[in-house]
Design an enzyme around this catalytic site. Structure first.
Site, mmCIF file in Angstrom:
data_model
loop_
_atom_site.group_PDB
_atom_site.id
_atom_site.type_symbol
_atom_site.label_atom_id
_atom_site.label_comp_id
_atom_site.label_asym_id
_atom_site.label_seq_id
_atom_site.Cartn_x
_atom_site.Cartn_y
_atom_site.Cartn_z
ATOM 1 N N HIS A 129 0.854 -1.190 0.000
ATOM 2 C CA HIS A 129 0.000 0.000 0.000
ATOM 3 C C HIS A 129 0.892 1.243 0.000
ATOM 4 O O HIS A 129 1.897 1.289 0.712
ATOM 5 C CB HIS A 129 -0.907 0.003 1.235
ATOM 6 C CG HIS A 129 -1.989 1.039 1.175
ATOM 7 N ND1 HIS A 129 -1.755 2.363 1.475
ATOM 8 C CD2 HIS A 129 -3.299 0.955 0.834
ATOM 9 C CE1 HIS A 129 -2.885 3.043 1.337
ATOM 10 N NE2 HIS A 129 -3.834 2.210 0.941
ATOM 11 N N GLU B 26 0.618 4.133 1.323
ATOM 12 C CA GLU B 26 0.822 4.752 2.639
ATOM 13 C C GLU B 26 1.896 4.010 3.419
ATOM 14 O O GLU B 26 2.740 4.621 4.080
ATOM 15 C CB GLU B 26 -0.482 4.774 3.439
ATOM 16 C CG GLU B 26 -0.315 5.420 4.809
ATOM 17 C CD GLU B 26 -1.537 5.314 5.700
ATOM 18 O OE1 GLU B 26 -1.368 5.271 6.934
ATOM 19 O OE2 GLU B 26 -2.665 5.285 5.164
#
Length: 317
Positions: A125, A127
């Site tokens: 991901h 993030e």
């Protein structure tokens, strides 16, 4: 067929801010505006901004000299930030959600102290990649875990000098299990002073739990690559309800609603309300009654855009 709406649902303050940064940059400077990664994980939003002149890229090398660049709401690593600053760009704006920046600062502090850091998050991901990239101390260490099983297999250098943090969009319940495993495996580990899972993620998960108590089927408006939207669908399924993650009203299969007395609708933090309204229209066309909103937490958090964009827009007005 009753239609119930989760409350809260849809855009959070970080998403609002990120989209506003791109929109304001387009209004002030004109197209093209380059954005590293999708500014938020929603297909409708990204396609709309692309049509208005935003160019979404994954590598800084794709941005021409003299261009304007924006970092997405998910944040970037220190290496990506340094690469961008080394380029001859006209302007560089950071749309990283302030609550993601909070986690970045926790990691950076751990790196400076030489404290080993464990991030709870989903591999791959953006993030997570950005957060892991805040750690640079070779004397310490930065580790990623997704499950209690990962925790029990993890080997660190110094069990007495450990801290943990989390991705902001995780399942609250799943994360609690991983934290319990961390504390059992490493009794001296230190966590953040305040939970890293953001208010919007927590509120939307609480709302979908309430929704699932009353609804037979739950529709979650959000894109497949949206972490928080996927968690909402998972929560509804764990509550014993059929749940479907949909990008738009056109994804609804009439068969899902066969014999259904009540359908619940919610939306991930990156899904605009216009998509929810279209879903309601579709459900009503299939025989649904007027939509009713359940009670929930009020949200009034606002994150300001960068000062340069505020000033320039005011001058333009």
């Amino acid at each position: 067929m009753r239609i119930l709406l989760a409350n809260p649902r849809g855009f959070c303050a970080g998403v609002d801010r990120a989209i506003s940064i791109v929109e304001r940059a387009l209004a002030i400077y004109g197209a093209p505006i380059y954005v590293r990664h999708e500014v938020v994980h929603n297909r409708f939003v990204v396609n709309d901004l692309r049509e208005r002149g935003a160019v979404f890229i994954e590598e800084i090398s794709e941005v021409p000299d003299g261009a304007i660049l924006i970092f997405s709401a998910h944040g970037v690593s220190q290496a990506v930030r340094a690469e961008a600053k080394a380029r001859h760009l006209t302007m560089l704006f950071d749309a990283t959600c302030p609550l993601v920046t909070k986690v970045h600062m926790e990691v950076a502090r751990a790196s400076r102290r030489g404290t080993e850091a464990i991030l709870i998050g989903h591999a791959g991901h953006p993030e997570v990649e950005g957060t892991m990239g805040q750690y640079s101390n070779p004397q310490g260490g930065m580790y990623l875990v997704e499950s209690p099983q990962d925790v029990w297999q993890l080997q660190v250098k110094d069990e007495q000098n450990l801290c943990f943090m989390t991705q902001t969009t995780l399942s609250v319940d799943d994360t609690s299990e991983v934290i319990d495993a961390l504390r059992a495996r490493f009794p001296a580990i230190v966590g953040p002073r305040k939970d890293d899972i953001c208010y919007a993620t927590t509120n939307r998960q609480e709302a979908v739990r309430s929704l699932a108590v009353q609804a037979d089927v739950v529709l979650v408006v959000g894109s497949k690559n949206s972490s928080n939207s996927n968690r909402l669908a998972e929560l509804a399924r764990r509550a014993g309800r059929a749940a479907y993650l949909i990008d738009s009203a056109s994804d609804i299969d009439d068969a899902w609603l066969s014999g259904v007395g009540c359908v619940g609708v919610t939306a991930g933090a990156s899904a605009p309300d216009v998509l929810v309204r279209e879903v309601i229209d579709r459900l009503q066309a299939l025989g649904g009654a007027a939509a009713q909103e359940i009670q929930g937490r009020e949200e009034n958090i606002v994150f300001e855009v960068p000062r340069e964009l505020r000033i320039e827009v005011q001058q333009a007005d």
